[in-house]
Structure formats: structure tokens, C-alpha cells
Design an enzyme around this catalytic site. Sequence first.
Site, PDB file in Angstrom:
ATOM      1  N   HIS A  68       0.996  -1.236   0.001  1.00  0.00           N
ATOM      2  CA  HIS A  68      -0.121   0.061  -0.049  1.00  0.00           C
ATOM      3  C   HIS A  68       0.991   1.544  -0.191  1.00  0.00           C
ATOM      4  O   HIS A  68       1.868   1.266   0.641  1.00  0.00           O
ATOM      5  CB  HIS A  68      -0.925   0.068   1.257  1.00  0.00           C
ATOM      6  CG  HIS A  68      -1.748   1.252   1.375  1.00  0.00           C
ATOM      7  ND1 HIS A  68      -3.304   1.064   0.493  1.00  0.00           N
ATOM      8  CD2 HIS A  68      -1.810   2.333   1.709  1.00  0.00           C
ATOM      9  CE1 HIS A  68      -3.729   2.147   0.767  1.00  0.00           C
ATOM     10  NE2 HIS A  68      -3.051   2.896   1.558  1.00  0.00           N
ATOM     11  N   TYR A 198      -7.679   9.889   5.787  1.00  0.00           N
ATOM     12  CA  TYR A 198      -7.642  10.801   6.894  1.00  0.00           C
ATOM     13  C   TYR A 198      -8.543  12.128   6.925  1.00  0.00           C
ATOM     14  O   TYR A 198      -8.312  12.751   5.872  1.00  0.00           O
ATOM     15  CB  TYR A 198      -6.278  11.513   7.255  1.00  0.00           C
ATOM     16  CG  TYR A 198      -5.217  10.325   7.464  1.00  0.00           C
ATOM     17  CD1 TYR A 198      -5.043   9.749   8.745  1.00  0.00           C
ATOM     18  CD2 TYR A 198      -4.053  10.154   6.499  1.00  0.00           C
ATOM     19  CE1 TYR A 198      -4.113   8.868   9.101  1.00  0.00           C
ATOM     20  CE2 TYR A 198      -3.117   9.084   6.803  1.00  0.00           C
ATOM     21  CZ  TYR A 198      -2.976   8.497   8.126  1.00  0.00           C
ATOM     22  OH  TYR A 198      -2.343   7.613   8.325  1.00  0.00           O
ATOM     23  N   PRO A 290      -1.503   5.475  17.899  1.00  0.00           N
ATOM     24  CA  PRO A 290      -1.694   4.705  16.929  1.00  0.00           C
ATOM     25  C   PRO A 290      -1.534   5.648  15.662  1.00  0.00           C
ATOM     26  O   PRO A 290      -1.830   5.150  14.466  1.00  0.00           O
ATOM     27  CB  PRO A 290      -2.851   4.116  16.985  1.00  0.00           C
ATOM     28  CG  PRO A 290      -3.626   4.870  17.960  1.00  0.00           C
ATOM     29  CD  PRO A 290      -2.596   5.399  19.068  1.00  0.00           C
ATOM     30  N   LYS A 294       3.401   3.021  14.174  1.00  0.00           N
ATOM     31  CA  LYS A 294       4.912   2.555  14.617  1.00  0.00           C
ATOM     32  C   LYS A 294       4.819   1.619  15.360  1.00  0.00           C
ATOM     33  O   LYS A 294       6.029   0.990  15.680  1.00  0.00           O
ATOM     34  CB  LYS A 294       5.379   3.826  14.974  1.00  0.00           C
ATOM     35  CG  LYS A 294       5.281   4.995  13.862  1.00  0.00           C
ATOM     36  CD  LYS A 294       6.299   4.697  12.627  1.00  0.00           C
ATOM     37  CE  LYS A 294       6.333   6.102  11.826  1.00  0.00           C
ATOM     38  NZ  LYS A 294       6.950   5.621  10.390  1.00  0.00           N
ATOM     39  N   TYR A 385       6.611   8.512   7.406  1.00  0.00           N
ATOM     40  CA  TYR A 385       5.546   7.631   7.405  1.00  0.00           C
ATOM     41  C   TYR A 385       5.769   6.297   7.345  1.00  0.00           C
ATOM     42  O   TYR A 385       5.226   5.572   7.979  1.00  0.00           O
ATOM     43  CB  TYR A 385       4.712   8.176   6.446  1.00  0.00           C
ATOM     44  CG  TYR A 385       3.085   7.804   6.515  1.00  0.00           C
ATOM     45  CD1 TYR A 385       2.509   8.082   7.496  1.00  0.00           C
ATOM     46  CD2 TYR A 385       2.572   7.072   5.561  1.00  0.00           C
ATOM     47  CE1 TYR A 385       0.964   7.546   7.546  1.00  0.00           C
ATOM     48  CE2 TYR A 385       1.397   6.819   5.379  1.00  0.00           C
ATOM     49  CZ  TYR A 385       0.412   6.779   6.418  1.00  0.00           C
ATOM     50  OH  TYR A 385      -0.729   6.232   6.543  1.00  0.00           O
TER      51      TYR A 385
END
Length: 388
Positions: A68, A198, A290, A294, A385
Site C-alpha cells: 500500500h 484521514y 496509533p 509505528k 511515514y
Amino acid sequence: MIILGAGPAGLVLGNLLHASGIDCVILERAGRAHIQTRARAGFLAANTVRLLDRHGLAAGLHRRGHEHSTCEFRTEDGRFRLDYGSLGRGERHTVYPQQDLVTDLLTQFVNAGGRIRFETEALAVLGAYGAQPSVTVREADGRPDRWRARYVAGCDGRHGAARSSLPPDAVRRHHRDHGVSWLGLLAEAPPSLDAVGYAVNSRGFAGHMARTSDITRYYLQWDRDRPAGDWSQERLWDELELRMRASEYGALRRGRIVQRGVVGLESDVLEPLRHGSLFLVGDAASVISPSAAKGANLAVLEAEILARALVDDLAHGDGEGLAGYSARSLEHIWRAQDFSQWMIRLLHSVPTSDGAAQFDACLRRSRMESLRTSRSQQDWFAEHYVGV
């Protein structure tokens, strides 16, 4: 070697030690069925996949996981997408549910002859600063017992025996409550978009993260004092559609919500991570919000760092790696915490007591615009990221 906990950290550590001929046992307080079905985040960083590949632990994720590389941001100013896989270092995530990774690691460990004791609750780590520490446990049948080894790895989380056994004056705890909570939802519903979503909304944050072709995880910014079951499924879906602006960009694909829980966004780091013969790994070493996916990736990385150091010490008499374990792991932990904090500020309206809400809202809007328009900002985002 005693390993407390059979999550990603404990199982990676156990597999690497066993493959190197180091005698070890994993003590896990839950049953096997529970750890193999416990739903957790499923975004594996590129470095995590390389690490698992390097040690022959990635066959399952290559068969059933999928790569992804896109996220979509939705705000009052519109929406935009980032193909972060073509930015920064050009790395992608692999989406693979954590319970599936745990099942793979456990199966490989057991099939290779590794020892694991389920339903064995570690109560305390004793004598960590001596030559032979021990772990007191409650066995599956309720009997008390004690295990002894040269070293103990605490991979049993923030509330486990490893952390609770540390003398208060031996550790520095860095803690931050970010003032934000999420309601995490697991829905039996296909993904509604082909990206991580998001949504920044005046009603609060909403998030969309695909897990499989028919399972999707959603998040809603939530009052942490409100019970997770306070809203009906229909109301939750309606709120998700409002915050994600479904009327503008398309309706969400609804399904039965099978799991829900409230999580406060917190950061928690202990220093140092070595206490004599006791080492902290994964969530026992640090807890991260979250918001940037990570946690499991840090756990796997720390497990490899510790495994290499233990093999050097126990097989070759070289203790340099163990001496540097804490510093090396904390370097990665603090970089991840930094990015997690940045994501929290990007996505949320954080309650303030000094009337600065409007100021913070303008900063969020400016950050989002920079992420939309600045290639250097996009490269920075992509590197952090996906990176650990």
C-alpha cells in the site's frame, strides 16, 4: 533466556535466538487462540518486511499481505492524495493484520522446536542485577513456580511484570497524554476507498484503514469518558460519513461493526531499556500513539537489535551489543515519537486551556496546505511515514 510475552517482539526474538542455537523459552499469560485472533494494527514498514525476509519469517505476509502506498486527506478545503510510495525513499507499507503475523511467527517457532508456555502469567522479575535473574509465575493450573535464566526480555507490554518489577529510582519515565482519544471500530465491510483516509473535520478526526478485502478499520475522535457502546451502529456510520464528507466524495460501504474500543493517544518512554540482565522491548519499552502506525514496527526492530546482541554475548562472549542496546533502540523510538506527535497535531483539534483553539486550527490548515503543495514536505512525510 526467558522471554515474557508472545507478541511480535517476543516471537521475533524467540525465533532469532532459537535459530542461532540459544536456549530460550517464551512465557505468555494468554492462551494460544487468544493471541492468534487478537486484532491489532496491520501496517508493516518496508524495513520491517526486509528484516523479516532476512530471517526467513516473511513467507506468510508475502502470500497474503498486499502493498500500500497511498493516503488521502479530506479537509474543509477539499481533498488530495499522496502516493507516498513514489516520494522520499520510494518505500511502501505492507498491509498484513498483526494477528496473522503473530500466527506465522508462532507457528514457525513451535515447528522449529521452540518452547512456549501459554496461560503462564509472569508476576515479577527478581534479581535482575545479579548473575541469574528469575521470574515468578502463576502456571495455567494456578500453581506458583519460578523460572531462572541468564537474561530476561520483557516483551509483555506496558502493564507487564517486566515494567512493574523495575525499582522506581532505576528508571526515567517520559509520559505525555496528547489530550485526544479515538474510538476504534472494526467493521465487516469492504474498504470504501483505495487509500488510507484521514479526514480533518470541525466535528473531530475520522480515519479509514483497510485491513482485508472485506474488513475495514475506522477511527473517530471520541470523548474518552463516553463509553464505547454509547452509540448505535447506525449512528456511528452516519457520523463517519459526516466527518469523511461522504456526501461530496461517495458513500461509505457499510457493514456490521464487530469490535469497538476507546484508546487515549499517549506517548510513554522508559530510559534506560537495560536493567542488569533485564531488557525492555516493544510496548514494555515505549508506547506510541496509533496515529502513525509505528508500534509493531518498533517492536520487531528492537527484537532484532537485542537478538543480535544476545547472540554476540552468549555465543561469542562479546557484550558490546548488549551495552549499546538501550541507546540504539531509544534513537529509533524518539524519532518515531517525533513523527507521531507531528501527525497528532496535523489531524486533531487538541483541547487547550488558554483559548488557543483558533490559533491551532490555523496552524493545522497551514501544515495541511504545505503537505499538499510542497514536494520537500511530501518527501519528508513519506520518509517518516514509512520509516522506523
